[in-house]
Scaffold this motif. Structure first.
Motif, short mmCIF file in Angstrom:
data_model
loop_
_atom_site.label_atom_id
_atom_site.label_comp_id
_atom_site.label_asym_id
_atom_site.label_seq_id
_atom_site.Cartn_x
_atom_site.Cartn_y
_atom_site.Cartn_z
N ARG A 109 0.83 -1.21 0.00
CA ARG A 109 0.00 0.00 0.00
C ARG A 109 0.87 1.26 0.00
O ARG A 109 0.62 2.21 -0.75
N ARG A 110 1.90 1.26 0.84
CA ARG A 110 2.77 2.42 0.92
C ARG A 110 3.54 2.61 -0.40
O ARG A 110 3.78 3.75 -0.83
N GLU A 113 1.36 4.42 -2.70
CA GLU A 113 1.23 5.82 -2.27
C GLU A 113 2.44 6.64 -2.68
O GLU A 113 2.32 7.84 -2.98
#
Length: 238
Positions: A109-110, A113
């Protein structure tokens, strides 16, 4: 320019039928072997997996960092830092596919991002393998991870899931800690309707692989030994 985060599947056990070629394509093994930065749940087991793959760099030159249930959210950026600096890296699961029922999802997820390219690689997924072999509905299904361990809460959860399964014609999938497998099977046989289809798949891709799919009524209790064996449970209410 940042590097790429590769999602590297692991085997589902040490007794894989056909060895590594049986579950990991040559291209995946070759790509993994050239990397020198990895994130895994445990450094020791990740290192053992890399030795099996045949990593080309001296193992002392390979950096392995840990990401598990004890890793604080604030440490995720540190784990991603080498990739943001331009190095390619690999996320390795303890078993099966990373980021599926796995804390590695936080790193993925990071990475998105921060604009890092994420590449999933082909390998074994016990969840999908069990679904494939179950004969249950493969067009609508839900994976729930672990169910409650308290007997009363577990029974209520099973009945709720059975109602959902019947209403939506949806296969329900979950796992259990291996030493509690038998208790889970007994709970299923006691909580679910006689017409519900149940599948239990143990030691998938391993030499002792066993898959049983049958209605609750007449379930062959001695057909599968579950003690301390990794297993997937699936059911479909009808």
């Amino acid at each position: 320019m940042s590097g790429t985060l590769y999602l590297i599947p692991n085997t589902l056990g040490d007794a894989t039928l056909g060895g590594l070629p049986g579950v990991l394509p040559e291209e995946v093994r070759t790509l993994t072997a050239r990397l020198t930065y990895f994130v895994g749940e445990q450094a020791k087991s990740t290192r053992a997996f890399l030795k099996t793959v045949g990593i080309t760099a001296p193992i002392q030159e390979v950096e392995i960092r840990e990401l598990n249930v004890n890793t604080p959210d604030g440490a995720i950026d540190d784990l991603l830092a080498p990739i943001l600096a331009g190095a390619d890296g690999g996320l390795v699961s303890e078993a099966g596919c990373p980021a599926v029922a796995d804390p590695g999802a936080l790193l993925v997820r990071r990475a998105h991002e921060r604009g890092v390219r994420v590449v999933p690689l082909v390998g074994p997924s016990s969840i999908l393998l069990a679904l494939m072999a179950s004969g249950l509905n493969g067009q609508s299904f839900a994976f729930h991870g672990y169910l409650p361990t308290d007997p009363a809460e577990r029974q209520k959860r099973l009945r709720d899931l059975e109602q959902r399964s019947r209403r939506e014609k949806q296969t329900q999938i979950f796992i259990e800690t291996p030493y509690r497998n038998r208790a889970m099977l007994d709970a299923l046989l006691g909580a679910c309707d006689a017409s519900t289809l149940l599948c239990v798949a143990a030691d998938l891709t391993q030499q002792d692989e066993k898959i049983v799919s049958h209605r609750i009524k007449g379930w062959p209790k001695e057909a599968i030994e579950l003690h301390k064996r990794p297993a997937i449970f699936l059911f479909l209410a009808q």
